[in-house]
Design a protein around this motif. Structure first.
Motif, short mmCIF file in Angstrom:
data_model
loop_
_atom_site.label_atom_id
_atom_site.label_comp_id
_atom_site.label_asym_id
_atom_site.label_seq_id
_atom_site.Cartn_x
_atom_site.Cartn_y
_atom_site.Cartn_z
N LYS A 172 0.82 -1.20 0.12
CA LYS A 172 0.05 -0.07 0.08
C LYS A 172 0.64 1.43 0.12
O LYS A 172 1.85 1.31 0.73
CB LYS A 172 -0.94 0.03 1.37
N PRO B 17 0.96 5.76 0.13
CA PRO B 17 -0.05 6.56 0.85
C PRO B 17 -1.25 7.33 -0.28
O PRO B 17 -2.13 7.51 0.63
CB PRO B 17 0.92 7.85 1.01
N SER C 206 -6.27 4.70 -0.57
CA SER C 206 -6.94 4.62 0.59
C SER C 206 -7.11 3.21 1.50
O SER C 206 -6.74 2.20 0.64
CB SER C 206 -8.46 5.05 0.34
#
Length: 284
Positions: free
Chosen positions: A30, A32, A35
């Motif tokens: 993931k 930044p 979401s």
């Protein structure tokens, strides 16, 4: 997260382990700009793809599956936290706050379709309750096309002192809500062992496997020493050898990652209707 390999299918243990590894590997990528809800869904779909690939490799296409439930807790301000979750199948996610327990996610079981038929007047309530496939899964990790997913897109508020429980269905299909609440005594970090012990104490002949995880939001750090947890192996309670003592520390400002795998022993059944329209459920 908890993944509960499906006992009515082959290689449930391998499916649950593969799903956990694939999900965590995917979520660790993931960035930044992505979401949390989108990262959770992407990770679940990647876990599904890896389990399907494994099934084809084992020559067991369409007969390998596992449930999945995962939660991310974040700090969202002074003495305020939030949770995002995703689930596929019938493993449970519960929010415990001020002596009350609330089910957060929705199980993907045939009972939902039966109850809808009752609402439409095409099936009687008695027929729906007595249907032999009522508890069969309508979605799980290991299907060619993953359609039915439960998740939230808006943050679920968590307050200081609240706890989150993740559990395989062997817990809440054995213990009533009152029995679960009655086991939540003492320090929250000891709750999983207490819940597993109370479940096994029922001594059901066909007791489903049971796995429970507990995460408590707390601003102040604490240190707690616990003995090795008792686990259920082939219907017997086993206490692992004692390991080097280690204090466990939980700080509210840190996002917690906890992994649990429940390996199904049998008795599970599944049901999946590939062409049934089952949209993603988004809780607001």
């Amino acid at each position: 997260m908890v993944c509960d390999g499906m006992g009515g299918m082959e290689h449930g243990d391998a499916a649950s382990r593969m799903a956990v590894r694939a999900f965590l590997d995917a979520y660790q990528r993931k960035i930044p700009a992505e979401s949390i809800p989108k990262a959770l869904e992407r990770s679940a779909r990647e876990a599904n793809d890896r389990v399907v690939e494994m099934a084809h490799y084992l020559g067991a296409a369409e007969s390998v599956g596992t449930t999945l439930v995962a939660a991310v807790l974040i700090d969202s301000g002074e003495k305020s936290k939030a949770m995002y979750f995703i689930s596929v199948g019938d493993s449970g996610l519960f929010h415990v706050s001020e002596g009350q327990i609330q089910t957060v996610n929705r199980p993907h079981i045939f009972a939902n379709l039966l109850d809808n038929a009752v609402t439409r007047g095409t099936l009687s309530k008695e027929q729906a309750l007595l249907h032999p496939e009522r508890e069969s899964l309508t979605s799980f990790i290991g299907v060619d096309v993953l359609e039915e997913i439960d998740r939230n897109v808006d943050p679920w508020p968590i307050h200081d002192g609240d706890s989150i429980l993740l559990a395989s269905d062997g817990l809440f299909k054995t213990l009533s809500t009152e029995e679960i609440l009655g086991s939540l005594n003492g320090h929250p970090q000891a709750w999983p062992d207490a819940l597993v012990a109370r479940t096994l104490a029922k001594q059901y002949e066909y007791q489903d496997n049971v796995t429970v995880l507990s995460v408590t939001a707390q601003d102040k750090p604490y240190t707690l020493k616990l003995p090795p947890p008792a686990v259920s192996v082939a219907g017997k309670t086993v206490v692992p050898p004692a390991k080097r003592k280690r204090s466990r520390r939980l700080i509210g400002a840190v996002v917690l990652g906890i992994v649990g795998i429940a390996i199904a022993g049998g008795g599970g059944r599944w049901w999946y209707k590939k062409h049934h329209p089952a949209p993603v459920v988004e809780k607001k």
